[in-house]
Design a protein around this motif. Sequence first.
Motif, PDB file in Angstrom:
ATOM      1  N   MET A 124     -52.193  58.493 -24.293  1.00 56.29           N
ATOM      2  CA  MET A 124     -52.553  58.289 -22.886  1.00 56.29           C
ATOM      3  C   MET A 124     -53.106  56.875 -22.693  1.00 56.29           C
ATOM      4  SD  MET A 124     -54.999  60.708 -20.519  1.00 56.29           S
ATOM      5  CE  MET A 124     -55.177  60.379 -18.776  1.00 56.29           C
ATOM      6  N   SER A 125     -52.599  56.151 -21.729  1.00 51.45           N
ATOM      7  CA  SER A 125     -53.007  54.763 -21.520  1.00 51.45           C
ATOM      8  C   SER A 125     -54.392  54.698 -20.883  1.00 51.45           C
ATOM      9  CB  SER A 125     -51.997  54.063 -20.617  1.00 51.45           C
ATOM     10  OG  SER A 125     -52.431  52.752 -20.322  1.00 51.45           O
ATOM     11  N   ASN A 126     -55.211  53.762 -21.411  1.00 51.25           N
ATOM     12  CA  ASN A 126     -56.534  53.524 -20.850  1.00 51.25           C
ATOM     13  C   ASN A 126     -56.545  52.282 -19.976  1.00 51.25           C
ATOM     14  OD1 ASN A 126     -57.845  55.733 -22.127  1.00 51.25           O
ATOM     15  ND2 ASN A 126     -57.887  54.590 -24.062  1.00 51.25           N
ATOM     16  N   GLU A 127     -55.374  51.703 -19.745  1.00 53.41           N
ATOM     17  CA  GLU A 127     -55.282  50.490 -18.951  1.00 53.41           C
ATOM     18  C   GLU A 127     -55.662  50.769 -17.502  1.00 53.41           C
ATOM     19  OE1 GLU A 127     -52.010  47.040 -17.777  1.00 53.41           O
ATOM     20  OE2 GLU A 127     -51.528  48.600 -19.238  1.00 53.41           O
ATOM     21  N   LYS A 128     -56.536  49.917 -16.980  1.00 46.67           N
ATOM     22  CA  LYS A 128     -56.994  50.098 -15.605  1.00 46.67           C
ATOM     23  C   LYS A 128     -55.923  49.615 -14.633  1.00 46.67           C
ATOM     24  CE  LYS A 128     -61.902  49.424 -16.681  1.00 46.67           C
ATOM     25  NZ  LYS A 128     -63.099  48.566 -16.437  1.00 46.67           N
ATOM     26  N   ARG A 129     -55.773  50.333 -13.544  1.00 44.57           N
ATOM     27  CA  ARG A 129     -54.862  49.905 -12.490  1.00 44.57           C
ATOM     28  C   ARG A 129     -55.653  49.089 -11.488  1.00 44.57           C
ATOM     29  NH1 ARG A 129     -51.504  53.852  -8.314  1.00 44.57           N
ATOM     30  NH2 ARG A 129     -50.463  52.177  -7.146  1.00 44.57           N
ATOM     31  N   MET A 130     -55.223  47.859 -11.272  1.00 37.22           N
ATOM     32  CA  MET A 130     -55.963  46.946 -10.414  1.00 37.22           C
ATOM     33  C   MET A 130     -55.123  46.531  -9.210  1.00 37.22           C
ATOM     34  SD  MET A 130     -58.793  46.676 -12.201  1.00 37.22           S
ATOM     35  CE  MET A 130     -59.632  45.325 -11.341  1.00 37.22           C
ATOM     36  N   VAL A 131     -55.805  46.319  -8.092  1.00 37.13           N
ATOM     37  CA  VAL A 131     -55.214  45.712  -6.905  1.00 37.13           C
ATOM     38  C   VAL A 131     -56.129  44.549  -6.564  1.00 37.13           C
ATOM     39  CG1 VAL A 131     -54.546  45.988  -4.497  1.00 37.13           C
ATOM     40  CG2 VAL A 131     -54.267  47.903  -6.097  1.00 37.13           C
ATOM     41  N   ASP A 132     -55.660  43.348  -6.891  1.00 35.22           N
ATOM     42  CA  ASP A 132     -56.506  42.155  -6.803  1.00 35.22           C
ATOM     43  C   ASP A 132     -57.719  42.374  -7.713  1.00 35.22           C
ATOM     44  OD1 ASP A 132     -57.289  39.633  -6.057  1.00 35.22           O
ATOM     45  OD2 ASP A 132     -57.961  40.177  -4.063  1.00 35.22           O
ATOM     46  N   THR A 133     -58.929  42.315  -7.166  1.00 35.18           N
ATOM     47  CA  THR A 133     -60.133  42.515  -7.998  1.00 35.18           C
ATOM     48  C   THR A 133     -60.644  43.952  -7.936  1.00 35.18           C
ATOM     49  OG1 THR A 133     -61.600  41.851  -6.180  1.00 35.18           O
ATOM     50  CG2 THR A 133     -60.827  40.111  -7.671  1.00 35.18           C
ATOM     51  N   TYR A 134     -59.943  44.819  -7.234  1.00 33.14           N
ATOM     52  CA  TYR A 134     -60.379  46.204  -7.058  1.00 33.14           C
ATOM     53  C   TYR A 134     -59.684  47.125  -8.066  1.00 33.14           C
ATOM     54  CZ  TYR A 134     -62.710  45.097  -2.643  1.00 33.14           C
ATOM     55  OH  TYR A 134     -63.561  44.594  -1.685  1.00 33.14           O
ATOM     56  N   GLU A 135     -60.458  48.025  -8.645  1.00 34.05           N
ATOM     57  CA  GLU A 135     -59.921  49.011  -9.571  1.00 34.05           C
ATOM     58  C   GLU A 135     -59.622  50.318  -8.834  1.00 34.05           C
ATOM     59  OE1 GLU A 135     -61.205  51.667 -13.489  1.00 34.05           O
ATOM     60  OE2 GLU A 135     -62.515  50.033 -12.805  1.00 34.05           O
ATOM     61  N   VAL A 136     -58.457  50.894  -9.074  1.00 34.57           N
ATOM     62  CA  VAL A 136     -58.086  52.159  -8.455  1.00 34.57           C
ATOM     63  C   VAL A 136     -58.891  53.280  -9.113  1.00 34.57           C
ATOM     64  CG1 VAL A 136     -56.235  53.819  -8.057  1.00 34.57           C
ATOM     65  CG2 VAL A 136     -55.762  51.358  -7.906  1.00 34.57           C
ATOM     66  N   LYS A 137     -59.667  53.979  -8.294  1.00 31.26           N
ATOM     67  CA  LYS A 137     -60.482  55.093  -8.785  1.00 31.26           C
ATOM     68  C   LYS A 137     -59.842  56.444  -8.489  1.00 31.26           C
ATOM     69  CE  LYS A 137     -64.008  52.796 -10.447  1.00 31.26           C
ATOM     70  NZ  LYS A 137     -64.339  52.850 -11.887  1.00 31.26           N
ATOM     71  N   HIS A 138     -59.177  56.542  -7.336  1.00 26.31           N
ATOM     72  CA  HIS A 138     -58.499  57.783  -6.947  1.00 26.31           C
ATOM     73  C   HIS A 138     -57.162  57.411  -6.297  1.00 26.31           C
ATOM     74  CE1 HIS A 138     -62.307  59.836  -7.626  1.00 26.31           C
ATOM     75  NE2 HIS A 138     -62.884  58.981  -6.799  1.00 26.31           N
ATOM     76  N   ALA A 139     -56.160  58.219  -6.549  1.00 23.42           N
ATOM     77  CA  ALA A 139     -54.846  57.978  -5.954  1.00 23.42           C
ATOM     78  C   ALA A 139     -54.165  59.308  -5.680  1.00 23.42           C
ATOM     79  CB  ALA A 139     -53.978  57.128  -6.880  1.00 23.42           C
ATOM     80  N   VAL A 140     -53.627  59.447  -4.465  1.00 28.57           N
ATOM     81  CA  VAL A 140     -52.890  60.646  -4.088  1.00 28.57           C
ATOM     82  C   VAL A 140     -51.547  60.208  -3.527  1.00 28.57           C
ATOM     83  CG1 VAL A 140     -52.804  62.671  -2.595  1.00 28.57           C
ATOM     84  CG2 VAL A 140     -54.981  61.955  -3.582  1.00 28.57           C
ATOM     85  N   CYS A 141     -50.470  60.660  -4.163  1.00 29.67           N
ATOM     86  CA  CYS A 141     -49.126  60.295  -3.720  1.00 29.67           C
ATOM     87  C   CYS A 141     -48.535  61.479  -2.963  1.00 29.67           C
ATOM     88  CB  CYS A 141     -48.266  59.951  -4.936  1.00 29.67           C
ATOM     89  SG  CYS A 141     -46.832  58.957  -4.533  1.00 29.67           S
ATOM     90  N   LEU A 142     -48.271  61.290  -1.680  1.00 28.11           N
ATOM     91  CA  LEU A 142     -47.723  62.338  -0.829  1.00 28.11           C
ATOM     92  C   LEU A 142     -46.699  61.740   0.123  1.00 28.11           C
ATOM     93  CD1 LEU A 142     -51.043  64.169   0.054  1.00 28.11           C
ATOM     94  CD2 LEU A 142     -49.122  65.254  -1.097  1.00 28.11           C
ATOM     95  N   GLY A 143     -45.512  62.339   0.148  1.00 32.27           N
ATOM     96  CA  GLY A 143     -44.494  61.837   1.060  1.00 32.27           C
ATOM     97  C   GLY A 143     -44.088  60.428   0.719  1.00 32.27           C
ATOM     98  N   ASP A 144     -44.067  59.563   1.718  1.00 32.19           N
ATOM     99  CA  ASP A 144     -43.569  58.196   1.513  1.00 32.19           C
ATOM    100  C   ASP A 144     -44.661  57.196   1.174  1.00 32.19           C
ATOM    101  OD1 ASP A 144     -44.859  58.181   3.937  1.00 32.19           O
ATOM    102  OD2 ASP A 144     -43.271  57.127   5.030  1.00 32.19           O
ATOM    103  N   LYS A 145     -45.891  57.669   0.935  1.00 29.76           N
ATOM    104  CA  LYS A 145     -46.995  56.760   0.641  1.00 29.76           C
ATOM    105  C   LYS A 145     -47.894  57.297  -0.461  1.00 29.76           C
ATOM    106  CE  LYS A 145     -47.572  54.831   5.322  1.00 29.76           C
ATOM    107  NZ  LYS A 145     -46.582  55.691   6.014  1.00 29.76           N
ATOM    108  N   GLU A 146     -48.573  56.372  -1.094  1.00 30.68           N
ATOM    109  CA  GLU A 146     -49.658  56.707  -2.006  1.00 30.68           C
ATOM    110  C   GLU A 146     -50.935  56.187  -1.371  1.00 30.68           C
ATOM    111  OE1 GLU A 146     -50.697  56.288  -6.757  1.00 30.68           O
ATOM    112  OE2 GLU A 146     -49.681  54.645  -5.739  1.00 30.68           O
ATOM    113  N   ILE A 147     -51.955  57.010  -1.313  1.00 28.08           N
ATOM    114  CA  ILE A 147     -53.247  56.614  -0.747  1.00 28.08           C
ATOM    115  C   ILE A 147     -54.182  56.273  -1.905  1.00 28.08           C
ATOM    116  CG2 ILE A 147     -55.087  57.211   0.863  1.00 28.08           C
ATOM    117  CD1 ILE A 147     -52.216  57.255   2.029  1.00 28.08           C
ATOM    118  N   LEU A 148     -54.783  55.081  -1.845  1.00 27.51           N
ATOM    119  CA  LEU A 148     -55.632  54.605  -2.931  1.00 27.51           C
ATOM    120  C   LEU A 148     -57.078  54.439  -2.491  1.00 27.51           C
ATOM    121  CD1 LEU A 148     -53.336  51.755  -4.331  1.00 27.51           C
ATOM    122  CD2 LEU A 148     -53.393  54.152  -5.028  1.00 27.51           C
TER     123      LEU A 148
END
Length: 202
Positions: free
Chosen positions: A1-25
């Motif tokens: 299992m990867s421990n690599e953090k998912r980043m968006v610019d300087t922000y780290e993704v803490k929660h993500a829900v993928c539903l339909g045509d979008k993912e909410i971060l």
Amino acid sequence: MSNEKRMVDTYEVKHAVCLGDKEILFLEDGKSPGSPYMVCNCSWDNPFGVEQYSEGVVSADYLEMMAEFISRATVQIEAVKAERAKITVPLEPLTLKHCVPDDVGESIEDKVAVIRQESLRPEYRTADKQLVLITGGFGSQGKARGRAVYIVNLYSGKESRWNRSDILGVIKPECMPDWAKERLRQIEAERQVKHRKQEQAR
């Protein structure tokens, strides 16, 4: 299992829900005291399937941002419900009993196949998302080294790319729904017209 953090610019993704045509971060930047929390949307609706972020909002209030995150997820749930309500064919998922199991030694090009349920997101594990016409790709050939399989979804007519490992098998003729037979005839007729136009243009 990867421990690599998912980043968006300087922000780290803490929660993500993928539903339909979008993912909410829901994201957090611990080094940004003024606005450490962010909520944004992520989508892949582009020719290269690249992540695109939009509608980002930031705040120092965790509860405010969590409420925004949940609100957006709820909107997506309702959108998927509305989309499903418009579907006019039986939704019962197709399983291995409906297929001739995929044999990687055989070509599946120009055949109607079934996408594995586990390769689809939970909200899309229905027959209308599973039945596809294989149109090409190195992975569609027998004993191919490539993985790519190009398809046309029988219900929506949308073209996309999958891997050969995502194919459960070729649909058994007796298990193919009437709606799929009709759509297959339409899609094949459209492909023939397109092919003739391409030939004439040469």
